[in-house]
Design a protein around this motif. Structure first.
Motif, PDB file in Angstrom:
ATOM      1  N   VAL A   1      -7.300  -6.060  16.090  1.00  0.00           N
ATOM      2  CA  VAL A   1      -6.819  -7.367  15.657  1.00  0.00           C
ATOM      3  C   VAL A   1      -5.364  -7.253  15.215  1.00  0.00           C
ATOM      4  CG1 VAL A   1      -7.204  -9.293  14.085  1.00  0.00           C
ATOM      5  CG2 VAL A   1      -9.137  -7.932  14.920  1.00  0.00           C
ATOM      6  N   GLN A   2      -4.474  -7.987  15.861  1.00  0.00           N
ATOM      7  CA  GLN A   2      -3.043  -7.903  15.536  1.00  0.00           C
ATOM      8  C   GLN A   2      -2.479  -9.264  15.122  1.00  0.00           C
ATOM      9  OE1 GLN A   2      -1.851  -4.916  15.384  1.00  0.00           O
ATOM     10  NE2 GLN A   2      -3.640  -3.985  16.335  1.00  0.00           N
ATOM     11  N   VAL A   3      -3.301 -10.061  14.498  1.00  0.00           N
ATOM     12  CA  VAL A   3      -2.873 -11.396  14.078  1.00  0.00           C
ATOM     13  C   VAL A   3      -2.736 -11.414  12.555  1.00  0.00           C
ATOM     14  CG1 VAL A   3      -3.420 -13.845  14.024  1.00  0.00           C
ATOM     15  CG2 VAL A   3      -4.021 -12.473  16.026  1.00  0.00           C
ATOM     16  N   SER A   4      -1.525 -11.582  12.064  1.00  0.00           N
ATOM     17  CA  SER A   4      -1.314 -11.634  10.623  1.00  0.00           C
ATOM     18  C   SER A   4      -0.016 -12.377  10.354  1.00  0.00           C
ATOM     19  CB  SER A   4      -1.265 -10.208  10.034  1.00  0.00           C
ATOM     20  OG  SER A   4      -1.261 -10.268   8.624  1.00  0.00           O
ATOM     21  N   GLU A   5       0.328 -12.480   9.091  1.00  0.00           N
ATOM     22  CA  GLU A   5       1.593 -13.080   8.687  1.00  0.00           C
ATOM     23  C   GLU A   5       1.919 -12.596   7.288  1.00  0.00           C
ATOM     24  OE1 GLU A   5       0.094 -17.422   7.104  1.00  0.00           O
ATOM     25  OE2 GLU A   5      -0.092 -16.986   9.234  1.00  0.00           O
ATOM     26  N   MET A   6       3.171 -12.672   6.913  1.00  0.00           N
ATOM     27  CA  MET A   6       3.551 -12.222   5.575  1.00  0.00           C
ATOM     28  C   MET A   6       3.007 -13.189   4.527  1.00  0.00           C
ATOM     29  SD  MET A   6       7.361 -10.593   5.897  1.00  0.00           S
ATOM     30  CE  MET A   6       7.222  -9.975   4.213  1.00  0.00           C
TER      31      MET A   6
ATOM     32  N   TYR B   1      -0.257   1.832 -15.646  1.00  0.00           N
ATOM     33  CA  TYR B   1      -0.305   3.173 -15.064  1.00  0.00           C
ATOM     34  C   TYR B   1       1.106   3.712 -14.827  1.00  0.00           C
ATOM     35  CZ  TYR B   1      -5.231   2.170 -14.002  1.00  0.00           C
ATOM     36  OH  TYR B   1      -6.566   1.854 -14.098  1.00  0.00           O
ATOM     37  N   PRO B   2       1.328   5.001 -15.082  1.00  0.00           N
ATOM     38  CA  PRO B   2       2.658   5.573 -14.846  1.00  0.00           C
ATOM     39  C   PRO B   2       2.999   5.719 -13.369  1.00  0.00           C
ATOM     40  CG  PRO B   2       1.115   7.286 -15.533  1.00  0.00           C
ATOM     41  CD  PRO B   2       0.396   5.973 -15.689  1.00  0.00           C
ATOM     42  N   SER B   3       1.974   5.863 -12.524  1.00  0.00           N
ATOM     43  CA  SER B   3       2.184   5.938 -11.079  1.00  0.00           C
ATOM     44  C   SER B   3       1.007   5.264 -10.385  1.00  0.00           C
ATOM     45  CB  SER B   3       2.322   7.386 -10.610  1.00  0.00           C
ATOM     46  OG  SER B   3       1.134   8.112 -10.864  1.00  0.00           O
ATOM     47  N   LEU B   4       1.258   4.774  -9.171  1.00  0.00           N
ATOM     48  CA  LEU B   4       0.261   3.970  -8.469  1.00  0.00           C
ATOM     49  C   LEU B   4       0.176   4.370  -7.008  1.00  0.00           C
ATOM     50  CD1 LEU B   4       1.369   0.489  -9.868  1.00  0.00           C
ATOM     51  CD2 LEU B   4      -0.807   1.612 -10.409  1.00  0.00           C
ATOM     52  N   LYS B   5      -1.024   4.180  -6.447  1.00  0.00           N
ATOM     53  CA  LYS B   5      -1.226   4.333  -5.015  1.00  0.00           C
ATOM     54  C   LYS B   5      -1.937   3.086  -4.496  1.00  0.00           C
ATOM     55  CE  LYS B   5      -1.393   9.391  -4.839  1.00  0.00           C
ATOM     56  NZ  LYS B   5      -2.209  10.578  -4.465  1.00  0.00           N
ATOM     57  N   VAL B   6      -1.412   2.546  -3.403  1.00  0.00           N
ATOM     58  CA  VAL B   6      -1.945   1.323  -2.807  1.00  0.00           C
ATOM     59  C   VAL B   6      -2.228   1.594  -1.337  1.00  0.00           C
ATOM     60  CG1 VAL B   6      -1.434  -1.067  -2.186  1.00  0.00           C
ATOM     61  CG2 VAL B   6      -0.711  -0.170  -4.406  1.00  0.00           C
ATOM     62  N   TRP B   7      -3.421   1.215  -0.898  1.00  0.00           N
ATOM     63  CA  TRP B   7      -3.826   1.435   0.491  1.00  0.00           C
ATOM     64  C   TRP B   7      -3.962   0.093   1.182  1.00  0.00           C
ATOM     65  CZ3 TRP B   7      -9.303   3.726   1.960  1.00  0.00           C
ATOM     66  CH2 TRP B   7      -9.393   3.848   3.356  1.00  0.00           C
ATOM     67  N   ILE B   8      -3.157  -0.118   2.230  1.00  0.00           N
ATOM     68  CA  ILE B   8      -3.281  -1.294   3.084  1.00  0.00           C
ATOM     69  C   ILE B   8      -4.033  -0.841   4.328  1.00  0.00           C
ATOM     70  CG2 ILE B   8      -2.091  -3.204   4.214  1.00  0.00           C
ATOM     71  CD1 ILE B   8      -1.586  -2.975   1.195  1.00  0.00           C
ATOM     72  N   ALA B   9      -5.337  -1.105   4.375  1.00  0.00           N
ATOM     73  CA  ALA B   9      -6.194  -0.629   5.451  1.00  0.00           C
ATOM     74  C   ALA B   9      -6.237  -1.654   6.577  1.00  0.00           C
ATOM     75  CB  ALA B   9      -7.603  -0.371   4.922  1.00  0.00           C
ATOM     76  N   GLY B  10      -5.987  -1.203   7.799  1.00  0.00           N
ATOM     77  CA  GLY B  10      -5.880  -2.138   8.916  1.00  0.00           C
ATOM     78  C   GLY B  10      -4.591  -2.918   8.816  1.00  0.00           C
ATOM     79  N   CYS B  11      -3.470  -2.197   8.706  1.00  0.00           N
ATOM     80  CA  CYS B  11      -2.182  -2.845   8.391  1.00  0.00           C
ATOM     81  C   CYS B  11      -1.596  -3.609   9.559  1.00  0.00           C
ATOM     82  CB  CYS B  11      -1.182  -1.814   7.892  1.00  0.00           C
ATOM     83  SG  CYS B  11      -0.571  -0.680   9.177  1.00  0.00           S
TER      84      CYS B  11
ATOM     85  N   ALA C   1       0.594  -4.966  12.340  1.00  0.00           N
ATOM     86  CA  ALA C   1       2.022  -4.811  12.587  1.00  0.00           C
ATOM     87  C   ALA C   1       2.856  -4.789  11.315  1.00  0.00           C
ATOM     88  CB  ALA C   1       2.519  -5.921  13.511  1.00  0.00           C
ATOM     89  N   GLY C   2       2.206  -4.739  10.154  1.00  0.00           N
ATOM     90  CA  GLY C   2       2.938  -4.483   8.920  1.00  0.00           C
ATOM     91  C   GLY C   2       3.223  -5.669   8.028  1.00  0.00           C
ATOM     92  N   GLU C   3       2.807  -6.873   8.425  1.00  0.00           N
ATOM     93  CA  GLU C   3       3.158  -8.045   7.624  1.00  0.00           C
ATOM     94  C   GLU C   3       2.602  -7.957   6.203  1.00  0.00           C
ATOM     95  OE1 GLU C   3       1.900  -8.064  10.672  1.00  0.00           O
ATOM     96  OE2 GLU C   3       2.662  -9.722  11.912  1.00  0.00           O
ATOM     97  N   GLU C   4       1.328  -7.537   6.073  1.00  0.00           N
ATOM     98  CA  GLU C   4       0.746  -7.448   4.735  1.00  0.00           C
ATOM     99  C   GLU C   4       1.382  -6.333   3.923  1.00  0.00           C
ATOM    100  OE1 GLU C   4      -3.579  -7.027   2.470  1.00  0.00           O
ATOM    101  OE2 GLU C   4      -3.501  -7.537   4.589  1.00  0.00           O
ATOM    102  N   LEU C   5       1.692  -5.227   4.592  1.00  0.00           N
ATOM    103  CA  LEU C   5       2.361  -4.128   3.894  1.00  0.00           C
ATOM    104  C   LEU C   5       3.656  -4.605   3.259  1.00  0.00           C
ATOM    105  CD1 LEU C   5       3.039  -1.145   3.212  1.00  0.00           C
ATOM    106  CD2 LEU C   5       4.157  -1.068   5.459  1.00  0.00           C
ATOM    107  N   TYR C   6       4.538  -5.236   4.031  1.00  0.00           N
ATOM    108  CA  TYR C   6       5.821  -5.677   3.485  1.00  0.00           C
ATOM    109  C   TYR C   6       5.635  -6.734   2.398  1.00  0.00           C
ATOM    110  CZ  TYR C   6       7.999  -2.984   7.172  1.00  0.00           C
ATOM    111  OH  TYR C   6       8.389  -1.941   7.983  1.00  0.00           O
TER     112      TYR C   6
ATOM    113  N   ALA D   1       3.580   1.715  14.976  1.00  0.00           N
ATOM    114  CA  ALA D   1       4.997   1.824  15.328  1.00  0.00           C
ATOM    115  C   ALA D   1       5.735   0.527  15.038  1.00  0.00           C
ATOM    116  CB  ALA D   1       5.131   2.202  16.810  1.00  0.00           C
ATOM    117  N   GLN D   2       5.089  -0.605  15.318  1.00  0.00           N
ATOM    118  CA  GLN D   2       5.717  -1.891  15.023  1.00  0.00           C
ATOM    119  C   GLN D   2       5.844  -2.100  13.526  1.00  0.00           C
ATOM    120  OE1 GLN D   2       3.899  -5.249  16.960  1.00  0.00           O
ATOM    121  NE2 GLN D   2       5.267  -6.737  15.999  1.00  0.00           N
ATOM    122  N   ALA D   3       4.817  -1.689  12.785  1.00  0.00           N
ATOM    123  CA  ALA D   3       4.880  -1.809  11.327  1.00  0.00           C
ATOM    124  C   ALA D   3       6.024  -0.985  10.769  1.00  0.00           C
ATOM    125  CB  ALA D   3       3.554  -1.370  10.714  1.00  0.00           C
TER     126      ALA D   3
END
Length: 280
Positions: A78-83, A104-114, A116-121, A149-151
């Motif tokens: 599935v490659q349908v998303s938006e920011m 928290y002094p440091s954090l880790k965030v997992w964007i699973a099924g990212c 093309a990267g819209e949700e990540l950004y 690669a697109q992300a």
């Protein structure tokens, strides 16, 4: 439905299952637990647009020509998303989840099924606006190498920017989205500084395991394409990745109801499908 149509659909379902088995054994991509209705629709579209008379013919090509794999992945993933898709979700993260994360002094965030990267950004920009980016490591994962690669490139059609900008505003954005990209040749390119704390990686919710402890996992509009058993597997992975009080965000049509892991979470922002792990 006529007997002829029923026979055709039975044969087609056999062809689809054989193709999925072929993809698994030849390339180790496992779509066998995806919802059959979705897979059928996507493979019919692939067969028609790629010009194959049957799905069996498409399977034969896939087995003998590795160049066929990326083409099939474009249809099966599935490659349908938006920011800032569903801006109220991001507003809830900003207003209700972020105050907890700031402890928290440091954090880790997992964007699973990212994809093309819209949700990540979207998350990186939100965390920058809230003063959390410098202490956060983001993991962006997907099974599709082309999507990753697109992300990582962070390049999108300029005609999508108006929607992205409005979503960002509705999400409670504290800056102008235009601060984070430049334009040219009908494209917008997001600033490379947004990727300085990002790890892009191939990861399958079907076959892979947890790779680290996360404070927030966001997996939205991915599990709607899984069958019930695979949904449970994915939620189990997220549970194992989260410490007590860690957060899980799902898509608007997804839920933990009826999951074997439902008892490990409480609804933190019920209407936005944000959950918090509660068990030890």
């Amino acid at each position: 439905m006529s007997e002829t149509v029923q026979t055709f659909e039975k044969i087609e379902d056999i062809e689809i299952r054989l193709l999925l088995e072929a993809l698994f054994h030849r390339y180790h991509y496992d779509f066998r637990s995806y919802a059959m209705s979705s897979v059928r629709r996507r493979l019919r579209q692939a067969r028609e647009q790629l010009g194959f008379p049957t799905i069996s013919a498409m399977q034969e090509r896939a087995l003998h020509d590795p160049a066929m794999l990326p083409q099939l992945l474009r249809y099966l993933t599935v490659q349908v998303s938006e920011m800032f898709r569903d801006p109220t979700y991001f507003r809830a993260v900003r207003e209700k989840v972020v105050p907890h994360l700031k402890t928290y002094p440091s954090l880790k965030v997992w964007i699973a099924g990212c994809s093309a990267g819209e949700e990540l950004y979207s998350f990186v920009i939100l965390f920058r606006e809230e003063g959390l980016e410098d202490r956060t490591l983001f993991y962006a994962t997907d099974i599709n190498p082309e999507a990753l690669a697109q992300a990582e490139a962070g390049v999108y059609d300029i005609d999508r920017i108006r929607l992205f900008t409005e979503n960002h505003r509705l999400s409670g954005g504290r800056t102008s989205l235009s601060d984070y990209y430049h334009t040219g040749y009908n494209r917008c390119v997001f600033d490379k500084s947004l990727r300085r704390n990002v790890v892009f990686s191939d990861h399958s919710l079907v076959t892979d395991q947890v790779f680290g402890e996360m404070h927030l996992v966001s997996c939205r509009n991915v599990m709607i394409y899984f069958d019930r058993a695979l949904q449970d597997r994915a939620i189990g992975l997220f549970r194992d990745a989260l410490p007590r009080n860690g957060f899980l965000g799902l898509g608007a049509k997804e839920t933990l109801r009826f999951s074997a892991h439902e008892g490990s979470f409480r609804a933190f922002v019920r209407e936005e499908k944000i959950y918090q792990r509660t068990d030890p």
